[in-house]
Design an enzyme around this catalytic site. Structure first.
Site, PDB file in Angstrom:
ATOM      1  N   GLY A  44     -27.350 -49.291 -18.831  1.00  0.00           N
ATOM      2  CA  GLY A  44     -26.522 -50.593 -18.816  1.00  0.00           C
ATOM      3  C   GLY A  44     -25.417 -50.541 -17.607  1.00  0.00           C
ATOM      4  N   GLU A  99     -19.007 -47.069 -17.111  1.00  0.00           N
ATOM      5  CA  GLU A  99     -19.723 -47.589 -18.310  1.00  0.00           C
ATOM      6  C   GLU A  99     -19.748 -48.986 -18.358  1.00  0.00           C
ATOM      7  OE1 GLU A  99     -21.752 -47.705 -20.597  1.00  0.00           O
ATOM      8  OE2 GLU A  99     -21.329 -45.838 -22.312  1.00  0.00           O
ATOM      9  N   ASP A 100     -20.806 -49.658 -18.843  1.00  0.00           N
ATOM     10  CA  ASP A 100     -20.747 -51.173 -19.069  1.00  0.00           C
ATOM     11  C   ASP A 100     -20.027 -51.702 -19.955  1.00  0.00           C
ATOM     12  OD1 ASP A 100     -22.611 -49.958 -20.633  1.00  0.00           O
ATOM     13  OD2 ASP A 100     -23.959 -51.912 -20.652  1.00  0.00           O
ATOM     14  N   ASP A 103     -17.668 -50.448 -26.888  1.00  0.00           N
ATOM     15  CA  ASP A 103     -17.902 -51.404 -28.327  1.00  0.00           C
ATOM     16  C   ASP A 103     -17.366 -50.682 -29.457  1.00  0.00           C
ATOM     17  OD1 ASP A 103     -20.391 -53.678 -29.281  1.00  0.00           O
ATOM     18  OD2 ASP A 103     -19.329 -52.612 -30.782  1.00  0.00           O
ATOM     19  N   PHE A 152     -22.109 -60.946 -28.977  1.00  0.00           N
ATOM     20  CA  PHE A 152     -22.977 -60.310 -28.177  1.00  0.00           C
ATOM     21  C   PHE A 152     -23.172 -60.434 -26.686  1.00  0.00           C
ATOM     22  CE2 PHE A 152     -26.518 -57.038 -27.440  1.00  0.00           C
ATOM     23  CZ  PHE A 152     -26.259 -56.233 -28.465  1.00  0.00           C
ATOM     24  N   ASP A 159     -28.203 -55.255 -21.904  1.00  0.00           N
ATOM     25  CA  ASP A 159     -29.318 -55.725 -22.532  1.00  0.00           C
ATOM     26  C   ASP A 159     -29.093 -56.173 -24.224  1.00  0.00           C
ATOM     27  OD1 ASP A 159     -29.085 -52.938 -23.638  1.00  0.00           O
ATOM     28  OD2 ASP A 159     -31.326 -53.056 -24.073  1.00  0.00           O
ATOM     29  N   ARG A 165     -31.111 -57.969 -18.724  1.00  0.00           N
ATOM     30  CA  ARG A 165     -30.318 -57.195 -17.973  1.00  0.00           C
ATOM     31  C   ARG A 165     -30.048 -57.746 -16.404  1.00  0.00           C
ATOM     32  NH1 ARG A 165     -29.600 -51.917 -20.205  1.00  0.00           N
ATOM     33  NH2 ARG A 165     -31.363 -51.048 -21.414  1.00  0.00           N
TER      34      ARG A 165
HETATM   35  C1  PRP Z   1     -24.796 -49.387 -24.832  1.00  0.00           C
HETATM   36  C2  PRP Z   1     -23.801 -49.612 -23.704  1.00  0.00           C
HETATM   37  C3  PRP Z   1     -22.706 -48.350 -23.930  1.00  0.00           C
HETATM   38  C4  PRP Z   1     -22.701 -48.378 -25.362  1.00  0.00           C
HETATM   39  C5  PRP Z   1     -21.588 -48.951 -26.208  1.00  0.00           C
HETATM   40  O1  PRP Z   1     -25.581 -48.213 -24.630  1.00  0.00           O
HETATM   41  O2  PRP Z   1     -24.410 -49.362 -22.344  1.00  0.00           O
HETATM   42  O3  PRP Z   1     -23.332 -47.038 -23.536  1.00  0.00           O
HETATM   43  O4  PRP Z   1     -23.952 -49.021 -26.020  1.00  0.00           O
HETATM   44  O5  PRP Z   1     -21.535 -49.075 -27.462  1.00  0.00           O
HETATM   45  P1  PRP Z   1     -20.785 -48.091 -28.516  1.00  0.00           P
HETATM   46  O6  PRP Z   1     -19.168 -48.207 -27.761  1.00  0.00           O
HETATM   47  O7  PRP Z   1     -20.749 -49.015 -29.772  1.00  0.00           O
HETATM   48  O8  PRP Z   1     -21.148 -46.962 -28.643  1.00  0.00           O
HETATM   49  P2  PRP Z   1     -27.190 -48.526 -25.253  1.00  0.00           P
HETATM   50  O9  PRP Z   1     -27.082 -47.374 -26.036  1.00  0.00           O
HETATM   51  O10 PRP Z   1     -27.585 -49.697 -25.752  1.00  0.00           O
HETATM   52  O11 PRP Z   1     -27.887 -47.915 -23.940  1.00  0.00           O
HETATM   53  P3  PRP Z   1     -28.336 -48.689 -22.496  1.00  0.00           P
HETATM   54  O12 PRP Z   1     -27.107 -48.775 -21.717  1.00  0.00           O
HETATM   55  O13 PRP Z   1     -29.343 -48.068 -22.021  1.00  0.00           O
HETATM   56  O14 PRP Z   1     -28.371 -50.252 -22.744  1.00  0.00           O
END
Ligand code: PRP
Length: 174
Positions: A44, A99-100, A103, A152, A159, A165
């Site tokens: 991400g 980090e992107d 959550d 969302f 994504d 993305r």
């Molecule tokens: C997403 C995002 C963070 C994480 C945040 O990654 O990039 O790493 O979720 O969520 P949280 O705070 O609830 O843990 P994902 O696992 O979807 O992988 P990606 O970066 O490959 O999309």
């Protein structure tokens, strides 16, 4: 999710550019003499990292790490997997994670525990976006782009089920 659920722009590319420059200024101020190791969280963060790192004009190194917790779901599973681990030692290095989105906080909490045992000189977090309304574990974000609502979020690298993305703006889907 159907094709009718068209992503709506929440934060446009100009606002993103301004925030990325602000973050670059803050990081330059704090790291320009520290030769940091920047860890980019895949997938991400790849667009955010590419834009941010090109604004950092001082010696640094870049590594990539891939964790996964979402799979095809919109909700975090809470159980985090290492898909691609680190291949360099971080002992005595100043480490900055990109980090992107933060959550629930499970992913970054897992990562901080994982890296926290490796005796780095420092360990900080830069996040493009934060959704504090969803937090399940407390997280300190040292450098933050945007706080986002409990919707969302997709685009600018983020994504939904590997889609969206490529969108140049940060968008919301219902
Ligand atoms: C997403 C995002 C963070 C994480 C945040 O990654 O990039 O790493 O979720 O969520 P949280 O705070 O609830 O843990 P994902 O696992 O979807 O992988 P990606 O970066 O490959 O999309």
């Amino acid at each position: 999710m159907t094709l009718e659920n068209c992503p709506q722009v929440l934060i446009d590319r100009k606002e993103i550019e301004v925030a990325v420059q602000r973050l670059a200024n803050e990081i330059t101020r704090d790291y320009k003499d520290k030769h940091p190791l920047i860890i980019v969280m895949l997938k991400g963060s790849f667009i955010f990292a590419a834009d941010l790192i090109r604004r950092l004009d001082f010696p640094l190194e870049i590594e990539f790490l891939r964790l996964s917790s979402y799979g095809e779901k919109k909700e975090s599973s809470g159980s985090v997997n290492i898909v691609q681990g680190l291949h360099v030692p971080i002992k005595d290095r100043h480490v900055l994670i990109l980090e992107d989105i933060i959550d629930t906080g499970h992913t970054i909490s897992f990562l901080m525990n994982y890296l926290g045992k490796m005796r780095s000189a420092s360990l900080k977090l830069c996040a493009l976006s934060d959704k504090p309304s969803r937090r399940q574990v407390p997280i300190t974000i040292d450098y933050l782009g945007f706080t986002v609502p409990n919707k969302f979020i997709v685009g600018y690298g983020i994504d939904w089920d590997e889609k969206y993305r490529y969108l140049p703006d940060i968008c919301v889907i219902e």
